[in-house]
Design a protein around this motif. Structure first.
Motif, PDB file in Angstrom:
ATOM      1  N   VAL A 173       0.850  -1.199   0.000  1.00  0.00           N
ATOM      2  CA  VAL A 173       0.000   0.000   0.000  1.00  0.00           C
ATOM      3  C   VAL A 173       0.886   1.249   0.000  1.00  0.00           C
ATOM      4  CG1 VAL A 173      -1.637   1.318   1.419  1.00  0.00           C
ATOM      5  CG2 VAL A 173      -1.945  -1.138   1.126  1.00  0.00           C
ATOM      6  N   PRO A 174       0.595   2.243  -0.847  1.00  0.00           N
ATOM      7  CA  PRO A 174       1.441   3.449  -0.874  1.00  0.00           C
ATOM      8  C   PRO A 174       1.458   4.155   0.489  1.00  0.00           C
ATOM      9  CG  PRO A 174      -0.145   3.459  -2.673  1.00  0.00           C
ATOM     10  CD  PRO A 174      -0.506   2.310  -1.804  1.00  0.00           C
ATOM     11  N   ILE A 175       2.611   4.781   0.774  1.00  0.00           N
ATOM     12  CA  ILE A 175       2.787   5.469   2.055  1.00  0.00           C
ATOM     13  C   ILE A 175       3.227   6.907   1.811  1.00  0.00           C
ATOM     14  CG2 ILE A 175       4.158   5.548   4.191  1.00  0.00           C
ATOM     15  CD1 ILE A 175       4.425   2.483   3.956  1.00  0.00           C
ATOM     16  N   VAL A 176       2.544   7.844   2.483  1.00  0.00           N
ATOM     17  CA  VAL A 176       2.993   9.245   2.559  1.00  0.00           C
ATOM     18  C   VAL A 176       3.496   9.442   3.983  1.00  0.00           C
ATOM     19  CG1 VAL A 176       2.296  11.665   2.441  1.00  0.00           C
ATOM     20  CG2 VAL A 176       1.323  10.007   0.822  1.00  0.00           C
ATOM     21  N   PHE A 177       4.723   9.952   4.127  1.00  0.00           N
ATOM     22  CA  PHE A 177       5.354   9.978   5.454  1.00  0.00           C
ATOM     23  C   PHE A 177       5.847  11.394   5.753  1.00  0.00           C
ATOM     24  CE2 PHE A 177       9.140   8.179   8.095  1.00  0.00           C
ATOM     25  CZ  PHE A 177       8.442   8.383   9.270  1.00  0.00           C
ATOM     26  N   LEU A 178       5.507  11.888   6.933  1.00  0.00           N
ATOM     27  CA  LEU A 178       6.043  13.180   7.414  1.00  0.00           C
ATOM     28  C   LEU A 178       6.866  12.902   8.665  1.00  0.00           C
ATOM     29  CD1 LEU A 178       2.856  13.756   6.397  1.00  0.00           C
ATOM     30  CD2 LEU A 178       3.541  16.086   6.980  1.00  0.00           C
ATOM     31  N   ASN A 179       8.137  13.307   8.640  1.00  0.00           N
ATOM     32  CA  ASN A 179       9.014  13.018   9.776  1.00  0.00           C
ATOM     33  C   ASN A 179      10.111  14.078   9.807  1.00  0.00           C
ATOM     34  OD1 ASN A 179      10.375  11.737  11.867  1.00  0.00           O
ATOM     35  ND2 ASN A 179      11.467  10.331  10.485  1.00  0.00           N
ATOM     36  N   ALA A 180      10.575  14.411  11.002  1.00  0.00           N
ATOM     37  CA  ALA A 180      11.592  15.455  11.131  1.00  0.00           C
ATOM     38  C   ALA A 180      13.019  14.901  11.067  1.00  0.00           C
ATOM     39  CB  ALA A 180      11.399  16.191  12.463  1.00  0.00           C
ATOM     40  N   TYR A 181      13.170  13.599  11.323  1.00  0.00           N
ATOM     41  CA  TYR A 181      14.518  13.059  11.543  1.00  0.00           C
ATOM     42  C   TYR A 181      14.925  12.096  10.438  1.00  0.00           C
ATOM     43  CZ  TYR A 181      13.281  14.997  16.027  1.00  0.00           C
ATOM     44  OH  TYR A 181      12.860  15.863  16.998  1.00  0.00           O
ATOM     45  N   LEU A 182      16.244  11.888  10.331  1.00  0.00           N
ATOM     46  CA  LEU A 182      16.745  10.889   9.388  1.00  0.00           C
ATOM     47  C   LEU A 182      16.315   9.511   9.871  1.00  0.00           C
ATOM     48  CD1 LEU A 182      20.429  11.825   8.454  1.00  0.00           C
ATOM     49  CD2 LEU A 182      18.380  11.979   7.025  1.00  0.00           C
ATOM     50  N   ALA A 183      15.733   8.720   8.969  1.00  0.00           N
ATOM     51  CA  ALA A 183      15.302   7.365   9.324  1.00  0.00           C
ATOM     52  C   ALA A 183      15.238   6.544   8.039  1.00  0.00           C
ATOM     53  CB  ALA A 183      13.927   7.387   9.997  1.00  0.00           C
ATOM     54  N   PRO A 184      15.510   5.241   8.116  1.00  0.00           N
ATOM     55  CA  PRO A 184      15.466   4.425   6.891  1.00  0.00           C
ATOM     56  C   PRO A 184      14.104   4.476   6.220  1.00  0.00           C
ATOM     57  CG  PRO A 184      16.280   3.131   8.779  1.00  0.00           C
ATOM     58  CD  PRO A 184      15.872   4.475   9.305  1.00  0.00           C
ATOM     59  N   GLU A 185      13.032   4.612   7.043  1.00  0.00           N
ATOM     60  CA  GLU A 185      11.669   4.603   6.482  1.00  0.00           C
ATOM     61  C   GLU A 185      11.424   5.798   5.559  1.00  0.00           C
ATOM     62  OE1 GLU A 185      12.350   4.342   9.692  1.00  0.00           O
ATOM     63  OE2 GLU A 185      11.697   2.313  10.261  1.00  0.00           O
ATOM     64  N   ASN A 186      12.182   6.891   5.770  1.00  0.00           N
ATOM     65  CA  ASN A 186      11.972   8.078   4.921  1.00  0.00           C
ATOM     66  C   ASN A 186      12.089   7.698   3.444  1.00  0.00           C
ATOM     67  OD1 ASN A 186      12.066   9.201   7.428  1.00  0.00           O
ATOM     68  ND2 ASN A 186      13.823  10.535   7.054  1.00  0.00           N
ATOM     69  N   GLY A 187      13.120   6.919   3.137  1.00  0.00           N
ATOM     70  CA  GLY A 187      13.372   6.552   1.731  1.00  0.00           C
ATOM     71  C   GLY A 187      12.463   5.445   1.238  1.00  0.00           C
ATOM     72  N   HIS A 188      11.827   4.723   2.136  1.00  0.00           N
ATOM     73  CA  HIS A 188      10.931   3.649   1.714  1.00  0.00           C
ATOM     74  C   HIS A 188       9.528   4.158   1.401  1.00  0.00           C
ATOM     75  CE1 HIS A 188      13.699   0.728   4.082  1.00  0.00           C
ATOM     76  NE2 HIS A 188      14.172   1.020   2.886  1.00  0.00           N
ATOM     77  N   ALA A 189       9.214   5.361   1.879  1.00  0.00           N
ATOM     78  CA  ALA A 189       7.872   5.908   1.631  1.00  0.00           C
ATOM     79  C   ALA A 189       7.730   6.301   0.170  1.00  0.00           C
ATOM     80  CB  ALA A 189       7.635   7.122   2.531  1.00  0.00           C
ATOM     81  N   ASP A 190       6.500   6.279  -0.332  1.00  0.00           N
ATOM     82  CA  ASP A 190       6.268   6.734  -1.711  1.00  0.00           C
ATOM     83  C   ASP A 190       6.481   8.228  -1.814  1.00  0.00           C
ATOM     84  OD1 ASP A 190       4.649   4.167  -1.211  1.00  0.00           O
ATOM     85  OD2 ASP A 190       4.763   4.340  -3.403  1.00  0.00           O
ATOM     86  N   VAL A 191       6.053   8.957  -0.772  1.00  0.00           N
ATOM     87  CA  VAL A 191       6.306  10.408  -0.707  1.00  0.00           C
ATOM     88  C   VAL A 191       6.743  10.732   0.717  1.00  0.00           C
ATOM     89  CG1 VAL A 191       5.392  12.722  -1.082  1.00  0.00           C
ATOM     90  CG2 VAL A 191       4.437  10.799  -2.378  1.00  0.00           C
TER      91      VAL A 191
END
Ligand code: SF4
Ligand code: SF4
Length: 483
Positions: free
Chosen positions: A410-428
């Motif tokens: 399922v596509p993921i839109v992610f808002l986060n302040a910090y560096l995390a591996p999940e940032n790059g795995h999100a669709d946006v």
């Protein structure tokens, strides 16, 4: 209600008040080192003396009960001479090393010396030497030569934090503050409120190892804020370099860093105390940051990220949003207004207790380690997170989501302040601001609303979550969202 006279002026007082409290309530300044409104009366510094009319001696006002028609003078020749002698006595063995002392600029002894003494030491004897840099814990160092033995620190650990960690050892000019031993005493290291004794110490005897020799307080500015460490939402001051004193050499990051955190007295929330987690706010907020929007792991412009997120939202039939309990009231309301109708929303815990942290206690610390679950739940409910088989988009706002538990594919839109591996795995992905880069409000567990103010500018590439929600919801032009 008894009426008393201070310096000839009549004041109504309560029977449970002392002369010092009546003077404080009416703007009459009486110096004191050992007295503190939240601690028991010790009466050992002898600075707060006053003279009862008709008597030829002075008495301490911090322990003088009021009585009908009591008449005291706070500024007689005898009182002035006594204060001056006490200040001479207190500095007899004090190193007077204000030039290198972290307390300089905030030191009560320094201020009182100027106001009530002003003379150089009359002693020609060598000063009694005592321990410098006595380590009380991994956080606090003690300089016994600067200590005036007011016992505020001892009383705090016995009466407020209840660790009973400190005591006075030996007698006379050999007296020193030392870790207490015996039944009921636990090490200061384990006292979750230990750093309050640094603020309580009226001189530079108790020092934060973290702040030691790091800055001079007159170069710093205190910005009102709220501790996000748990749902208590304690009022704090975040101290940072004044813009006019920005460093042009050394480490430029020092200009945009939290230098220290102190409690801001708020009787409705935390009184004058905070736990040590608030002091360590920089360790939470100054972790490595994300600086660029991404689409499927590749850096893109903010406009491209907004367009990609918009397309996913437009296409979705059953989108789910995981709402941040670190969002401010303003951000949570912005999400509700802009996107609340489009998404099925679940409130998540961005932070949970970490190993070794005090989970909860009877003084301040609360088990919910998020500052705004109260508003988040009041807007989005308390239902446990659940995905249906037809969930076709997940928007994750903030930390704490288990990405492995999200529906697969399922596509993921992610808002986060910090560096995390999940940032790059999100669709946006959107890199968001932290609380010191914007202003807003949190509502604590009891519904008390507290404001936090901005200390620093947003770093380049970072965007406010509120601006993203508003852009995605009401379709304002992309240019209005400034990175
Ligand atoms: S260390 Fe500070 S607070 Fe403690 S007794 Fe000495 S002067 Fe007072
Ligand atoms: S009790 Fe909670 S809100 Fe208060 S200082 Fe500690 S962590 Fe922060």
């Amino acid at each position: 209600m008894p009426r008393i006279f201070i310096d000839g002026q009549p004041f109504d007082a309560r029977l449970d008040q002392t002369v010092m409290q009546v003077a404080d309530a009416n703007g009459i300044a009486i110096p004191r080192l050992c007295w503190h409104p939240q601690l028991s009366i010790a009466g050992n510094c002898r600075l707060c003396v006053v003279q009862v009319e008709g008597r030829s001696w002075v008495e301490i006002s911090c322990n003088m009960p009021v009585s009908e028609d009591l008449r005291v003078q706070t500024d007689t020749e005898l009182v002035r001479a006594h204060r001056k002698a006490i200040l001479q006595f207190l500095t007899l063995n004090h190193p007077v090393d204000c030039g290198i002392c972290d307390k300089a600029g905030e030191c009560m002894l320094q201020d009182y010396h100027v106001a009530h003494n002003g003379d150089a030491s009359v002693s020609h004897e060598p000063k009694v030497e005592a321990t410098k840099f006595f380590s009380l814990s991994s956080r606090i160092t003690l300089d016994n030569e600067r200590c005036v033995l007011c016992t505020r620190c001892v009383r705090f650990t016995h009466e407020v934090s209840k660790s009973h960690a400190l005591g006075v050892q030996d007698r006379g000019d050999h007296s020193v503050i030392r870790p207490a031993k015996g039944p009921g005493a636990s090490p200061l290291e384990h006292d979750a409120y230990s750093d309050n004794i640094i603020d309580l110490c009226p001189v530079g005897a108790l020092l934060s190892k973290d702040f030691l020799y790091r800055d001079r307080v007159w170069y710093l500015k205190a910005t009102p804020s709220v501790c996000p460490g748990c749902e208590r939402g304690c009022s704090i001051d975040v101290w940072h370099r004044k813009p006019e004193w920005a460093l042009r050499s050394l480490d430029a990051k020092h200009n945009t860093s939290i230098v220290r955190v102190t409690p801001r007295d708020n009787p409705a929330v935390n009184g004058p105390w905070v736990c040590n987690k608030a002091r360590d706010l920089a360790r939470i907020l100054e972790r490595p940051r994300a600086h660029a929007p991404m689409a499927k792991g590749r850096e893109v412009t903010l406009e491209a990220a907004l367009a990609a997120a918009r397309a996913l939202i437009d296409k979705a039939r059953r989108p789910v949003a995981l709402i941040s309990s670190w969002g401010s009231n303003e951000e949570l309301h912005a999400f509700k207004t802009a996107l609340g109708e489009r998404f099925t929303c679940f409130v998540k815990a961005d932070h949970v207790p970490i190993e070794g942290e005090v989970v909860s206690d009877e003084l301040l610390i609360r088990a919910d380690k998020n500052p705004n679950g109260h508003t988040a739940r009041s807007l989005f409910g308390s239902a446990p997170m659940a995905f249906t088989p037809d969930t076709d988009l997940v928007l994750v706002w903030g930390e704490g989501a288990d990405f492995a538990a999200l529906p697969r594919g399922v596509p993921i839109v992610f808002l986060n302040a910090y560096l995390a591996p999940e940032n790059g795995h999100a669709d946006v992905f959107f890199p968001t601001s932290v609380m010191t880069e914007r202003r807003g409000h949190y509502s604590n567990f009891a519904g008390v609303v507290s404001a936090f103010e901005r200390c620093f500018s947003r770093p380049g590439g970072v965007v406010d979550a509120q601006a993203v929600f508003e852009a995605l919801g009401v379709r304002i032009p992309n240019e209005a969202v400034t990175p």
